[in-house]
Design an enzyme around this catalytic site. Structure first.
Site, short mmCIF file in Angstrom:
data_model
loop_
_atom_site.label_atom_id
_atom_site.label_comp_id
_atom_site.label_asym_id
_atom_site.label_seq_id
_atom_site.Cartn_x
_atom_site.Cartn_y
_atom_site.Cartn_z
N SER A 254 54.30 -21.19 69.18
CA SER A 254 55.62 -21.13 69.79
C SER A 254 56.65 -21.03 68.69
O SER A 254 56.40 -21.40 67.54
CB SER A 254 55.89 -22.38 70.64
OG SER A 254 56.07 -23.51 69.80
N LYS A 255 57.83 -20.53 69.06
CA LYS A 255 58.88 -20.35 68.06
C LYS A 255 59.40 -21.68 67.52
O LYS A 255 60.11 -21.72 66.52
CB LYS A 255 60.04 -19.56 68.68
CG LYS A 255 60.69 -20.23 69.88
CD LYS A 255 61.64 -19.28 70.56
CE LYS A 255 62.22 -19.88 71.83
NZ LYS A 255 62.98 -18.90 72.61
#
Length: 483
Positions: A254-255
């Site tokens: 995930s970012k």
């Protein structure tokens, strides 16, 4: 295979093009090319609040950059269009109404307030949260009266209450679900827009998709899709759920932990051939175990029997090492020269920066040192420069973290919108602009002096600004010790 191979990807244009989209696209393309089939791009843009044309353009640009070309799609056309779900709304309503007429679905008139009250009651009693099927068995008279009164409704699928539904997955075998645990899924919302489940099944059938190759996170939704195929009387595709990409610590990528934007990797100077090579290695190995290979090699050797389900690790260090190997051993000096010129410097890139610096330099040689932070990744901000005048680093860290998340929703990503949003956020967290703007400048440039802050942020781009804000937040939490 009894029918022609037709596969698809269906990205939603609700954010930057995700590296996971490229990963799934690559395996779809390889399977199609290996079997003489067709690869389709379908834009799933029924989320009216978050879908944007600019994200669709970036998805297409990102996949094209990697050379993952499709045979049918919104930009190239094809016999099964349109290829944007927002242009197919009539089809979804038609099929939802067909299920209502056959008794396989029903109109639910429960209001938002009623459902919120139900949820609160379930929560208070410690019960599982979920719809209680209150509209499932309404009489024809009640339904007619509600329709005559123009009462809004959604259409829900009438899920079997007993028995089991089996998902026959190519990689996992039979995955069995008890029907009592499958909710009466909304198929068509009150505004006439479909949910993912209805649109996905209808489109896959009408587009002749033979194999659905997607991430394993969709397995839990798949029994609803199996049931919908049964309800329509259609032959389902073969299901192939690919393992999720994971960080080194085994969490889902995930970012919040690592860059996941294709645009970020493109702007950092990863070569597209190295990106494809690395993605192909995630959960799959070449028969001869070699680590450097082309897209053509991958397609030629591709076989789902070589996919491993152990949760492939998206190791950024190995990714960077592989890219360096392309620089040293695969690309010619001419190819590398052209790549660096176009990917890192680029005339368009320099042209966009010239207005920011023309009043700040007097010699051409001054441009590079003045604009250096536009061409580098990390800027390693000095904690002494980051520290706000009237606040501490401990207070600044969470503020920068929150800003990084906040800026994901800014549209368009341009100076005026950025300034308005940052000012609003600054007020919300109880800071004064003069105390917060300087740390932001230091976080994103590494300097206390630069061209106008929001012009700089716009030119740096969303992925790099997010990464630098996150890096600065980590510095605030763990500042280096003096000496």
């Amino acid at each position: 295979m009894s029918q022609p191979v037709r596969v698809r990807i269906g990205p939603s244009p609700t954010g930057e093009p995700h590296v996971g989209t490229a990963y799934i696209a690559l395996f779809n393309l390889a399977f199609a090319r290996r079997n003489g089939g067709q690869f389709v791009l379908r834009i799933e843009d029924t989320d009216r609040e978050r879908s944007r044309a600019e994200w669709e353009a970036q998805i297409i640009q990102g996949l094209r950059w990697l050379g993952l070309d499709w045979d049918e799609g919104p930009d190239v056309g094809g016999p099964h269009g349109p290829y944007r779900q927002s242009e197919r709304l009539g089809l979804y309503r038609e099929h939802a109404e067909r299920l209502v007429e056959s008794g396989r679905a029903y109109r639910c008139f429960a209001t938002k307030e009623e459902l919120e009250a139900l949820r609160a009651e379930q929560k208070a009693r410690g019960e599982p949260l979920g719809y209680d099927r209150r509209s499932r068995d309404l009489s024809e008279e009640v339904i007619r009266a509600n329709l005559e009164a123009n009462k809004p409704y959604v259409i829900r699928m009438r899920t079997p209450r007993t028995g089991q539904t089996v998902v026959k997955d190519r990689l996992r075998g039979d995955v069995v679900f008890d029907n009592e645990g499958i909710d009466d899924q909304i198929l068509l919302k009150s505004d006439g827009h479909p949910t993912y489940h209805l649109a996905n099944v209808v489109d896959d059938h009408l587009m002749g998709i033979s194999h659905v190759i997607r991430a394993e996170e969709w397995i839990s939704s798949c029994p609803k899709h199996v049931l919908l195929y049964e309800m329509f009387g259609w032959q389902p595709p073969e299901w192939i759920h690919m393992p999720l990409l994971r960080n080194v610590d085994k969490s889902k990528i995930s970012k919040r932990k690592n860059p996941v934007s294709l645009d970020d990797y493109r702007r950092r100077g990863f070569h597209p051939r190295a990106v494809v090579n690395f993605l192909a290695m995630l959960g799959w190995t070449m028969p001869d175990q070699r680590e450097v290979f082309s897209l053509e090699d991958f397609v030629r050797e591709f076989d789902f029997d070589r996919v491993h389900l152990g949760g492939p690790t998206f190791d950024l260090e190995k990714f960077t090492w592989l890219n360096g190997k392309y620089f040293r051993e695969v690309l010619s000096e001419e190819e590398l020269t052209d790549f660096i010129r176009d990917a890192v410097l680029g005339r368009d890139r320099i042209r966009a920066l010239v207005p920011l610096f023309r009043e700040r330099i007097e010699l051409g040689e001054q441009f590079i040192p003045a604009a250096e932070y536009f061409f580098s990744g990390a800027v390693e901000p000095d904690p002494t420069l980051l520290t706000p005048k009237k606040r501490s680093l401990q207070e600044l860290g969470p503020a920068l973290d929150g800003l990084a998340e906040r800026l994901d929703a800014v549209h368009p990503y341009e100076p005026e919108a950025l300034e308005a949003d940052v000012r609003a956020y600054t007020e919300e967290i109880g800071w004064k602009p003069r105390d917060f703007f300087m740390p932001i400048r230091v976080a994103v440039t590494g300097r206390k002096a630069s061209p106008p802050l929001f012009d700089v942020m716009a030119q740096l781009g969303r992925p790099l600004v997010r990464r630098r804000l996150k890096d600065a937040a980590r510095v605030c939490k763990n500042p280096p010790r003096a000496g």
